[in-house]
Design a protein around this motif. Structure first.
Motif: not given
Length: 275
Positions: A197-198, A200-204, A230-232, A245-246
């Motif tokens: 979730h890190t 995700f666009p909302k997780s800036k 993202i992208p899954h 994520t990495a």
């Protein structure tokens, strides 16, 4: 490249049909080590993760396990299960106690007093065994459950009195807190582990914390089958997706993913005493 998925749930039924393929895809994506979490749900099943532990092969990662009683099941814990936990974490492939902690999000979670009591019992077991702990901390996030209570404050009160004096380390699993929560976690000798979730666009704000976390205090995870990056996003998550994520966190830090993988793998090996 050697990446570690520092937290996933391979005993979840969603992996039953293609378990071997999941491990092979992880290996192909550069994930050479996996920590699978033994919370059982119910506590009597916490040994299921350890049954999946195995050494690396030419095409699959090494799999280690943890064992612990999830806060949502704290009311189900019996003396026999605390005894079982103490025995499980003596096994060589059971490298941590967890995930344990507090959950004020789910309406079905037991009372904070019951959760804290279970959390404390497991901290004492971990201290006796000299094993790290894996922390679950989830606030109510706007739900009507546990009104007026601050899960992070309650968590740190227990940690600072009963865990930090031991000098042992632990992991803030699926870290989703604020900068202050990150600072306080680091001050109490925890590392921060970031999940899909890190990305995700909302997780800036969360990504900014991941970018600023000291390099020797960071891990990456999937929490699979949940929280696919993202992208899954929206799909079943699996350890192979640790690589996404990495890569996102490495880019935010201005690093190559290879350098980030090297650092996070070294962190995992140091924290858990594995090679």
């Amino acid at each position: 490249m050697h990446l570690v998925d520092s937290h996933c749930h391979l005993d979840n039924p969603r992996f039953e049909d293609d378990f071997d393929a999941v491990l092979e895809r992880a290996f192909s994506a550069g994930i050479k080590t996996i920590l699978t979490i033994g919370i059982g749900e119910p506590p009597s099943k916490m040994s299921r993760a350890l049954a999946l532990a195995r050494p690396a092969t030419a095409s699959t990662p090494a799999v280690y396990a943890s064992a612990g009683i999830y806060p949502g099941n704290a009311h189900e814990a019996t003396e026999a299960e605390y005894t079982q936990l103490a025995a499980l974490i003596q096994e060589p492939n059971c490298i941590a106690v967890g995930e344990i902690g507090l959950d004020y999000y789910h309406a079905e979670s037991p009372s904070p007093e019951i959760q804290k009591s279970c959390f404390l019992r497991q901290i004492r077991i971990a201290v006796d065994a000299q094993k790290p702990i894996l922390i679950h901390c989830r606030p109510n996030d706007g739900t009507p459950n546990f009104p007026g209570l601050d899960v992070w404050n309650d968590l740190f009160e227990v940690i600072e009195e009963h865990w930090t004096p031991s000098g042992l380390t632990g992991v803030m699993h699926c870290f989703s807190g604020s900068e202050e929560h990150a600072r306080r976690s680091l001050a109490n000798n925890f590392v921060l582990s970031f999940a899909g979730h890190t990305t995700f666009p909302k997780s800036k704000d969360l990504m900014a914390i991941a970018a600023a976390t000291p390099l020797d205090k960071i891990l990456v995870e999937t929490d699979a089958p949940y929280l696919a990056p993202i992208p899954h996003r929206g799909q079943r998550n699996e350890p192979a997706y640790t690589a996404h994520t990495a890569a996102a966190i490495a880019a935010a830090r201005g690093m190559t993913v290879e350098a980030f993988a090297q650092a996070t793998t070294a962190n995992f090996q140091r924290i858990f005493g594995v090679k």
